[in-house]
Design an enzyme around this catalytic site. Sequence first.
Site, PDB file in Angstrom:
ATOM      1  N   CYS A   1       1.791   6.839  -6.943  1.00 44.92           N
ATOM      2  CA  CYS A   1       1.563   8.123  -7.628  1.00 44.92           C
ATOM      3  C   CYS A   1       2.436   9.228  -7.038  1.00 44.92           C
ATOM      4  O   CYS A   1       2.632  10.269  -7.666  1.00 44.92           O
ATOM      5  CB  CYS A   1       0.093   8.535  -7.524  1.00 44.92           C
ATOM      6  SG  CYS A   1      -1.030   7.232  -8.026  1.00 44.92           S
TER       7      CYS A   1
ATOM      8  N   ASN B   1      -8.472   1.119  -6.960  1.00 51.10           N
ATOM      9  CA  ASN B   1      -8.948   1.077  -5.575  1.00 51.10           C
ATOM     10  C   ASN B   1     -10.392   0.604  -5.509  1.00 51.10           C
ATOM     11  O   ASN B   1     -10.750  -0.217  -4.660  1.00 51.10           O
ATOM     12  CB  ASN B   1      -8.818   2.460  -4.927  1.00 51.10           C
ATOM     13  CG  ASN B   1      -7.417   2.671  -4.377  1.00 51.10           C
ATOM     14  OD1 ASN B   1      -7.098   2.206  -3.300  1.00 51.10           O
ATOM     15  ND2 ASN B   1      -6.567   3.330  -5.142  1.00 51.10           N
TER      16      ASN B   1
ATOM     17  N   ASP C   1      -4.767  -2.546 -12.387  1.00 47.67           N
ATOM     18  CA  ASP C   1      -4.132  -2.390 -13.704  1.00 47.67           C
ATOM     19  C   ASP C   1      -4.101  -3.681 -14.520  1.00 47.67           C
ATOM     20  O   ASP C   1      -3.869  -3.645 -15.725  1.00 47.67           O
ATOM     21  CB  ASP C   1      -2.679  -1.919 -13.525  1.00 47.67           C
ATOM     22  CG  ASP C   1      -2.593  -0.452 -13.153  1.00 47.67           C
ATOM     23  OD1 ASP C   1      -3.647   0.200 -13.012  1.00 47.67           O
ATOM     24  OD2 ASP C   1      -1.454   0.048 -12.992  1.00 47.67           O
TER      25      ASP C   1
ATOM     26  N   SER D   1       0.816  -1.230   0.000  1.00 51.04           N
ATOM     27  CA  SER D   1       0.000   0.000   0.000  1.00 51.04           C
ATOM     28  C   SER D   1       0.841   1.269   0.000  1.00 51.04           C
ATOM     29  O   SER D   1       0.573   2.193   0.759  1.00 51.04           O
ATOM     30  CB  SER D   1      -0.933   0.019   1.227  1.00 51.04           C
ATOM     31  OG  SER D   1      -2.016  -0.811   0.984  1.00 51.04           O
TER      32      SER D   1
HETATM   33  P1  FAD Z   1       0.063  -1.738  -8.320  1.00 51.57           P
HETATM   34  O1  FAD Z   1      -0.277  -0.591  -7.459  1.00 51.57           O
HETATM   35  O2  FAD Z   1       1.149  -1.571  -9.308  1.00 51.57           O
HETATM   36  O3  FAD Z   1       0.366  -2.969  -7.389  1.00 51.57           O
HETATM   37  C1  FAD Z   1       0.660  -4.221  -7.898  1.00 51.57           C
HETATM   38  C2  FAD Z   1       1.620  -4.920  -6.945  1.00 51.57           C
HETATM   39  O4  FAD Z   1       1.627  -6.293  -7.259  1.00 51.57           O
HETATM   40  C3  FAD Z   1       3.048  -4.446  -7.089  1.00 51.57           C
HETATM   41  O5  FAD Z   1       3.538  -3.924  -5.879  1.00 51.57           O
HETATM   42  C4  FAD Z   1       3.824  -5.692  -7.495  1.00 51.57           C
HETATM   43  O6  FAD Z   1       5.090  -5.787  -6.873  1.00 51.57           O
HETATM   44  C5  FAD Z   1       2.919  -6.796  -7.024  1.00 51.57           C
HETATM   45  N1  FAD Z   1       3.070  -8.029  -7.794  1.00 51.57           N
HETATM   46  C6  FAD Z   1       3.132  -8.167  -9.126  1.00 51.57           C
HETATM   47  N2  FAD Z   1       3.239  -9.466  -9.469  1.00 51.57           N
HETATM   48  C7  FAD Z   1       3.253 -10.162  -8.319  1.00 51.57           C
HETATM   49  C8  FAD Z   1       3.355 -11.535  -8.017  1.00 51.57           C
HETATM   50  N3  FAD Z   1       3.441 -12.458  -8.979  1.00 51.57           N
HETATM   51  N4  FAD Z   1       3.374 -11.911  -6.721  1.00 51.57           N
HETATM   52  C9  FAD Z   1       3.263 -10.989  -5.729  1.00 51.57           C
HETATM   53  N5  FAD Z   1       3.165  -9.674  -5.972  1.00 51.57           N
HETATM   54  C10 FAD Z   1       3.144  -9.270  -7.246  1.00 51.57           C
HETATM   55  N6  FAD Z   1      -2.607   6.770 -11.329  1.00 51.57           N
HETATM   56  C11 FAD Z   1      -3.458   7.811 -11.161  1.00 51.57           C
HETATM   57  O7  FAD Z   1      -4.665   7.606 -11.221  1.00 51.57           O
HETATM   58  N7  FAD Z   1      -2.972   9.064 -10.906  1.00 51.57           N
HETATM   59  C12 FAD Z   1      -1.647   9.337 -10.821  1.00 51.57           C
HETATM   60  O8  FAD Z   1      -1.239  10.473 -10.581  1.00 51.57           O
HETATM   61  C13 FAD Z   1      -0.741   8.269 -11.022  1.00 51.57           C
HETATM   62  N8  FAD Z   1       0.590   8.478 -10.971  1.00 51.57           N
HETATM   63  C14 FAD Z   1       1.437   7.418 -11.074  1.00 51.57           C
HETATM   64  C15 FAD Z   1       2.804   7.664 -11.002  1.00 51.57           C
HETATM   65  C16 FAD Z   1       3.686   6.606 -11.083  1.00 51.57           C
HETATM   66  C17 FAD Z   1       5.163   6.857 -11.011  1.00 51.57           C
HETATM   67  C18 FAD Z   1       3.198   5.281 -11.226  1.00 51.57           C
HETATM   68  C19 FAD Z   1       4.150   4.142 -11.257  1.00 51.57           C
HETATM   69  C20 FAD Z   1       1.851   5.038 -11.337  1.00 51.57           C
HETATM   70  C21 FAD Z   1       0.951   6.112 -11.274  1.00 51.57           C
HETATM   71  N9  FAD Z   1      -0.415   5.906 -11.385  1.00 51.57           N
HETATM   72  C22 FAD Z   1      -1.278   6.975 -11.261  1.00 51.57           C
HETATM   73  C23 FAD Z   1      -0.973   4.581 -11.687  1.00 51.57           C
HETATM   74  C24 FAD Z   1      -1.451   3.905 -10.427  1.00 51.57           C
HETATM   75  O9  FAD Z   1      -0.414   3.902  -9.489  1.00 51.57           O
HETATM   76  C25 FAD Z   1      -1.898   2.502 -10.759  1.00 51.57           C
HETATM   77  O10 FAD Z   1      -2.980   2.581 -11.641  1.00 51.57           O
HETATM   78  C26 FAD Z   1      -2.323   1.724  -9.535  1.00 51.57           C
HETATM   79  O11 FAD Z   1      -1.298   1.669  -8.600  1.00 51.57           O
HETATM   80  C27 FAD Z   1      -2.716   0.307  -9.931  1.00 51.57           C
HETATM   81  O12 FAD Z   1      -2.965  -0.442  -8.800  1.00 51.57           O
HETATM   82  P2  FAD Z   1      -2.729  -2.023  -8.814  1.00 51.57           P
HETATM   83  O13 FAD Z   1      -2.991  -2.487  -7.423  1.00 51.57           O
HETATM   84  O14 FAD Z   1      -3.467  -2.641  -9.915  1.00 51.57           O
HETATM   85  O15 FAD Z   1      -1.203  -2.206  -9.151  1.00 51.57           O
END
Ligand code: FAD
Length: 593
Positions: free
Chosen positions: A47, A322, A300, A43
Amino acid sequence: MVNGKGKIVIVGGVAAGGSAAAKARRVNEAAEIVVFEKGGYVSFANCGLPYHIGGQIKDRDELFLVTPERFWERFRVNVRTNCEVVSLDRTRHTVRVYDLNQDREYEESYDKLILAPGARPTRLPVPGTDLEGIFTLWSVPDMDAILRYIQVQRPERALVVGAGFVGLEMVEALLDRGCKVALVEALPQVLPVLDEEMTLPLARHLEELGVDVLLETRVERFEPCQGLGGAREPSDRARVGSAVLDDGTVLPCELVILAVGVRPNTDLARAAEIALGEHGGILVNSKMQTSDPDIYAAGDVVESKHWITGQRVWAPLAGPANKQGRVAGANAALALLGVKDESLYLHFQGTLGTTIIKVGKMTAAKTGLSEREARRAGLRYYVSYTPSPDHATYYPGAEIMMIKTLFSRDDSRVLGAQIVGTKGVDKRIDVLATAIRAQFTAEDLEQLDLAYAPPYSSAKDPVIMAGMVGANIARGDMEVITPGELRDWLRAAGVFKSDQNRQQVNAESLPQIVDVRTPDEYRHGNIPGSVNIPLEHLRERLGELDPNQPTVVYCLIGYRAYLAYRILKQHGFKSIKNLSGGMRAWSMRLKDK
Ligand code: FAD
């Protein structure tokens, strides 16, 4: 599995995974909940990463919203960091986990599985990307490595490849770190989610900030630097010294950020033959259930339904991640409890892809469909450009924002909006996102009752102005032509050709273009082929115009031209169009030079 007991396993512990775990616990106190996170943090605020690099977020710890200990104390969720799920056996309901801490693999069973492994950055397929000093930014270790490199090597010239959200945020961060920055983008515009003309003020502003913006340009390879190349600390890997571009230019750079896009992290799902969609993400229903009913997915990694078109899209954004995580967590927990009442299950209803970004002093935002997307979806739409001040112009500090709104030609429903400006963009885009969600029409927008006092807005707020113009068009009070349509018209008639070809301009196919601003404004820049008849003299000088010829009227923002339009209409002019957004939209300048 009795009384909700059983195990929920979650893969990925950041936005979607973290939300899923917390919600699952709130719904089901009896379930065992285990989160596997490949990285060392859960967590965290991904961003916020560029803003720690840029120095706005000074304290690195601010990025860590929840720790594994807090997850346990508050939610009794067992978070195992540095544990990567490497495979999935759907028949046996197990996952295989590689524990980096202990360098061992083990198996974990699940009753319900939630896949939330996010996306990963695409590597640029050119030689030299393994040189030291070339980074992508997606995780905390990425951020730490970039910061350390900046602190140790003190690079003077940085190159950012890719002008999307992460690329632009990194341009700003590197400027804040004192680097001279070049930005290379293969497409003809920055921020490709917006329509091209709306990005012109952003590109211009980047140049004002000293950024070398190179559009329609590709990096062909990276070259190492010679010798130590000014390095403050020796390393075993050769360090980047320059990028060679597709036009042969050699761009010296000591630091490179690759921000050329991301793709869904679907390795596990693909290997387990879970259905994927055409954009490469996992297919889910509105309960966030995959093609395997015991496996949910969120964030994502999934494709979502676009709220307007109903089509599948891939929108990797924190908001949807989220919300989807919450839905997946609730539904997995309810299913474990054996809840039969379908009305208790949560649904993710779709995304508008609402986004916003700060670029220097400017803000750009989008909700719903861009023109490009509306066209692709085969929708009938019309466009209005409304340049409006963020607050009353007589109160100091008012700044113009440009709003581009798309309305449905069938029922004038708002289909999308893009805004670029310096102040007040965030609140207007959120009003418009809410309006789209409520299926508001242009007429609904013009009826909105929004807060007004001079420091905050105008009696006709920019959103209401967009509604009024949209409603005028819908009611047939005014026909508009967009800058793009007028440009195409002039181009087809040969107006933009080189001077010697200009004699071949096909005058008959041209509209009469009437600039109704003052002579002074006209002198400072006008549309080729236009005549200047200030609005105040139009009634007396009607004889200079041909009522049977197609006529385009324009002014600075569209209001005086609207008045001119109404005068001409009532004097029998057959075909009149007001240039939407006036000279501001034509030149896409928010300020006069
Ligand atoms: P993530 O938050 O990426 O989490 C996925 C996690 O799964 C990671 O920590 C990874 O290590 C873990 N994982 C992957 N594969 C495995 C596995 N096989 N086993 C165990 N763990 C695993 N979005 C916005 O809306 N506004 C913004 O301003 C914005 N700015 C951003 C800036 C940056 C630099 C980045 C990188 C992203 C930004 N985003 C923004 C996008 C946003 O962060 C993502 O859309 C969001 O975090 C997606 O959430 P998620 O849980 O799907 O993936």
